[in-house]
Design a protein around this motif. Sequence first.
Motif, PDB file in Angstrom:
ATOM      1  N   UNK A 187      33.015 -23.075   3.732  1.00 40.22           N
ATOM      2  CA  UNK A 187      34.235 -23.670   4.276  1.00 40.22           C
ATOM      3  C   UNK A 187      34.023 -24.038   5.742  1.00 40.22           C
ATOM      4  N   UNK A 188      34.985 -24.756   6.306  1.00 36.54           N
ATOM      5  CA  UNK A 188      34.885 -25.184   7.697  1.00 36.54           C
ATOM      6  C   UNK A 188      36.037 -24.612   8.513  1.00 36.54           C
ATOM      7  N   UNK A 189      35.766 -24.377   9.783  1.00 32.85           N
ATOM      8  CA  UNK A 189      36.805 -23.964  10.711  1.00 32.85           C
ATOM      9  C   UNK A 189      36.737 -24.843  11.946  1.00 32.85           C
ATOM     10  N   UNK A 190      37.814 -24.844  12.725  1.00 32.78           N
ATOM     11  CA  UNK A 190      37.879 -25.624  13.953  1.00 32.78           C
ATOM     12  C   UNK A 190      38.092 -24.674  15.124  1.00 32.78           C
ATOM     13  N   UNK A 191      37.292 -24.857  16.171  1.00 32.51           N
ATOM     14  CA  UNK A 191      37.433 -24.079  17.401  1.00 32.51           C
ATOM     15  C   UNK A 191      37.777 -25.048  18.529  1.00 32.51           C
ATOM     16  N   UNK A 192      38.861 -24.752  19.263  1.00 31.99           N
ATOM     17  CA  UNK A 192      39.293 -25.622  20.359  1.00 31.99           C
ATOM     18  C   UNK A 192      38.523 -25.268  21.623  1.00 31.99           C
ATOM     19  N   UNK A 193      37.902 -26.279  22.243  1.00 26.17           N
ATOM     20  CA  UNK A 193      37.129 -26.104  23.465  1.00 26.17           C
ATOM     21  C   UNK A 193      37.732 -26.983  24.545  1.00 26.17           C
ATOM     22  N   UNK A 194      37.996 -26.403  25.729  1.00 26.82           N
ATOM     23  CA  UNK A 194      38.546 -27.218  26.803  1.00 26.82           C
ATOM     24  C   UNK A 194      38.941 -26.397  27.995  1.00 26.82           C
ATOM     25  N   UNK A 195      39.370 -27.078  29.075  1.00 23.09           N
ATOM     26  CA  UNK A 195      39.806 -26.418  30.298  1.00 23.09           C
ATOM     27  C   UNK A 195      41.070 -25.605  30.073  1.00 23.09           C
ATOM     28  N   UNK A 196      41.213 -24.522  30.849  1.00 21.60           N
ATOM     29  CA  UNK A 196      42.436 -23.722  30.777  1.00 21.60           C
ATOM     30  C   UNK A 196      43.635 -24.523  31.257  1.00 21.60           C
ATOM     31  N   UNK A 197      43.393 -25.555  32.046  1.00 22.84           N
ATOM     32  CA  UNK A 197      44.492 -26.361  32.557  1.00 22.84           C
ATOM     33  C   UNK A 197      44.778 -27.593  31.744  1.00 22.84           C
ATOM     34  N   UNK A 198      44.203 -27.670  30.543  1.00 21.10           N
ATOM     35  CA  UNK A 198      44.383 -28.863  29.708  1.00 21.10           C
ATOM     36  C   UNK A 198      45.284 -28.588  28.521  1.00 21.10           C
ATOM     37  N   UNK A 199      46.346 -27.790  28.751  1.00 19.55           N
ATOM     38  CA  UNK A 199      47.395 -27.571  27.740  1.00 19.55           C
ATOM     39  C   UNK A 199      46.958 -26.681  26.589  1.00 19.55           C
ATOM     40  N   UNK A 200      45.817 -26.013  26.727  1.00 23.59           N
ATOM     41  CA  UNK A 200      45.388 -25.111  25.666  1.00 23.59           C
ATOM     42  C   UNK A 200      45.559 -23.654  26.074  1.00 23.59           C
ATOM     43  N   UNK A 201      45.870 -23.425  27.384  1.00 20.02           N
ATOM     44  CA  UNK A 201      46.085 -22.061  27.854  1.00 20.02           C
ATOM     45  C   UNK A 201      44.843 -21.207  27.671  1.00 20.02           C
ATOM     46  N   UNK A 202      45.056 -19.907  27.391  1.00 22.48           N
ATOM     47  CA  UNK A 202      43.924 -19.010  27.243  1.00 22.48           C
ATOM     48  C   UNK A 202      43.318 -19.071  25.840  1.00 22.48           C
ATOM     49  N   UNK A 203      43.789 -20.032  25.016  1.00 25.11           N
ATOM     50  CA  UNK A 203      43.269 -20.142  23.657  1.00 25.11           C
ATOM     51  C   UNK A 203      41.996 -20.968  23.595  1.00 25.11           C
ATOM     52  N   UNK A 204      41.656 -21.659  24.693  1.00 24.97           N
ATOM     53  CA  UNK A 204      40.468 -22.507  24.678  1.00 24.97           C
ATOM     54  C   UNK A 204      39.224 -21.680  24.384  1.00 24.97           C
ATOM     55  N   UNK A 205      38.463 -22.105  23.411  1.00 23.37           N
ATOM     56  CA  UNK A 205      37.252 -21.409  23.037  1.00 23.37           C
ATOM     57  C   UNK A 205      37.489 -20.188  22.172  1.00 23.37           C
ATOM     58  N   UNK A 206      38.743 -19.823  21.936  1.00 18.71           N
ATOM     59  CA  UNK A 206      39.068 -18.638  21.161  1.00 18.71           C
ATOM     60  C   UNK A 206      39.910 -18.969  19.932  1.00 18.71           C
ATOM     61  N   UNK A 207      40.785 -19.953  20.048  1.00 15.47           N
ATOM     62  CA  UNK A 207      41.677 -20.260  18.941  1.00 15.47           C
ATOM     63  C   UNK A 207      40.908 -20.926  17.809  1.00 15.47           C
ATOM     64  N   UNK A 208      41.004 -20.379  16.615  1.00 12.87           N
ATOM     65  CA  UNK A 208      40.308 -20.913  15.453  1.00 12.87           C
ATOM     66  C   UNK A 208      41.303 -21.283  14.362  1.00 12.87           C
ATOM     67  N   UNK A 209      41.017 -22.361  13.671  1.00 16.68           N
ATOM     68  CA  UNK A 209      41.805 -22.786  12.517  1.00 16.68           C
ATOM     69  C   UNK A 209      40.868 -22.792  11.318  1.00 16.68           C
ATOM     70  N   UNK A 210      41.167 -21.968  10.326  1.00 20.85           N
ATOM     71  CA  UNK A 210      40.295 -21.819   9.164  1.00 20.85           C
ATOM     72  C   UNK A 210      40.604 -22.854   8.094  1.00 20.85           C
ATOM     73  N   UNK A 211      39.661 -23.033   7.187  1.00 19.55           N
ATOM     74  CA  UNK A 211      39.805 -23.947   6.050  1.00 19.55           C
ATOM     75  C   UNK A 211      40.177 -25.363   6.494  1.00 19.55           C
ATOM     76  N   UNK A 212      39.565 -25.807   7.584  1.00 25.31           N
ATOM     77  CA  UNK A 212      39.861 -27.138   8.113  1.00 25.31           C
ATOM     78  C   UNK A 212      39.235 -28.217   7.238  1.00 25.31           C
TER      79      UNK A 212
END
Length: 553
Positions: free
Chosen positions: A302-327
């Motif tokens: 299966x595939x997952x998605x990981x969000x990568x980006x600056x902390x100031x780009x509307x992703x907050x502290x989830x950048x590099x940590x937030x994962x979405x499974x079964x993408x």
Amino acid sequence: CVDSGMNLGDLQRLGAVLAPLRLRLPPPRIMRDVVCIVYNLAGEVIHTGTSPSVEQALQKAQAACSGVALVPYARPFELSAHQWLLELQASNPSGVIDLLAIRMKKRMTSTYECLVKRGLQWPTYVVRIGDAILAWQGTGYTTWGCERCGGKAVNIVRWLTLGSKVFANRGAWVALQIDGTVLCWGLPEAGGNIPPSIKQQLWGIKDIQQTEFAFAALRIDGVVLTWGRHDRGGRMGKKLQEQLRHVLFISASDKYFAAATRDAVVMWKDENHVQWFQGVRASKLVPTTSAFAAMCNNDDGSEKVVILGDAGCHWGDRAGQHEVLNAVDVLTTHDAFAIITAEGIETLGRKAMGGECPNEVKQRLTSMSRPCRILSNPFAFTIAGRNHQTGNLSLETWGHQDYGGDSRQVRNVLSNVQSIDLCENTCGAFAVIVVVNGARQLVTWGHQDFGGNWRTALDAVSKADQVDEGQLSRMLAEAAALHANSESFCVVLGDGTVWCWGSSLCTKGFANAKQRIDEEGAVEVLSSAKAFTVVTSKGSRISWGDEQSGAQY
């Protein structure tokens, strides 16, 4: 082995190009036959052979590729063997298989004539967000538009071959040649001038990516080289240059470059803004303006998605940590992601740009099967899918209400669609041609200044033409092609006539252009940022819109 007049240099270059193809040709000799090579859409050789005549070569190729439409690609043999082999690597216009047949000492039909006779399109490269156009027109490349952005670089583009891959940002161009070298032109500050220290390292290039005003090149040995505006990724710094090795692929947003290695992803804006994401094994990177969604393969397939980006780009502290499974897929606007999963949809990012999907839209999306059409502009999303119960299509939208996120005025049409024939979007509107109750219908929504109201096409009609709204609606619904630039739409009807609507700047001069185009018949439509150019059946090039975007009056 192809041309008895080849010198040693030609033979060496010939061997370098042919070696990776693993051609099954006869032993070296002076070739008096037709060399026939068939490529598939991926550029892979699926048939090779020699025959005493073109006719026999075609018969053998057709027999070997049963059930596949073959399009001959042939050039005069006055070309040198090296030049022929470069053109033999040509891209595949119109999505058909090219049959490349060269017969010794016999002039053949040109590529352009072969395609036009079959009603096919020739390759065109267009700066959608810039102000210049580059197009292949039979015997070579031509360019027009803003001079500072490369619209007058005729002396450079004449060196391009049909197989060159062309990349463009907001002010400059880069052409990746088949031999792995690059040509560059346009605004120096946007990457149109390669620094000497970088230029000498640009060999064996296999991919190029671009931000707004910079370029990055990936070499076959995994080294990345950048040039252009420093704060748009054009300067990666010595430290990152030394650390970044064995890169698998690169990607780019408007402001950032990103590179994927075996077990990490790094993104940079300049040498002082570098972020490493260790443990992210990306197979694909999908960008917004300042962030990336990394598609990663799990051990179970299966595939997952990981969000990568600056902390100031509307992703907050989830950048590099937030994962979405079964993408399943990822869609983006300027500052938001829409991630399609097996269970539904998840959105992230700035609310005004589609980062928050309304609950009522989410509920309707749950009744859909997997989306069959997905569109987005910088501010809004549009997704089409079939209803589990009725089997009909419906289109759901969300994002900025003024720029395509609100389709309530056409909801009665979009909620019960049999099929979607054509769809396009500008920076602030959407246009689709759908089939409802067996009849075609053009539907638009979004900001009127971006083409959100097709009725404004009546502004280009003289009173003498006496076309009312009902007649125009029926004509537009029968469109053979639908095109868009940043602020307007263009429709080509089956008889070669055209219609255009959108911002006043993008439709400037259309009324006069329409008269000439309707007389000669449109064959091809090219779009730049705020202009359209139509190539007619008589070879005329007629344009309208903003002069700075390539319109010529």
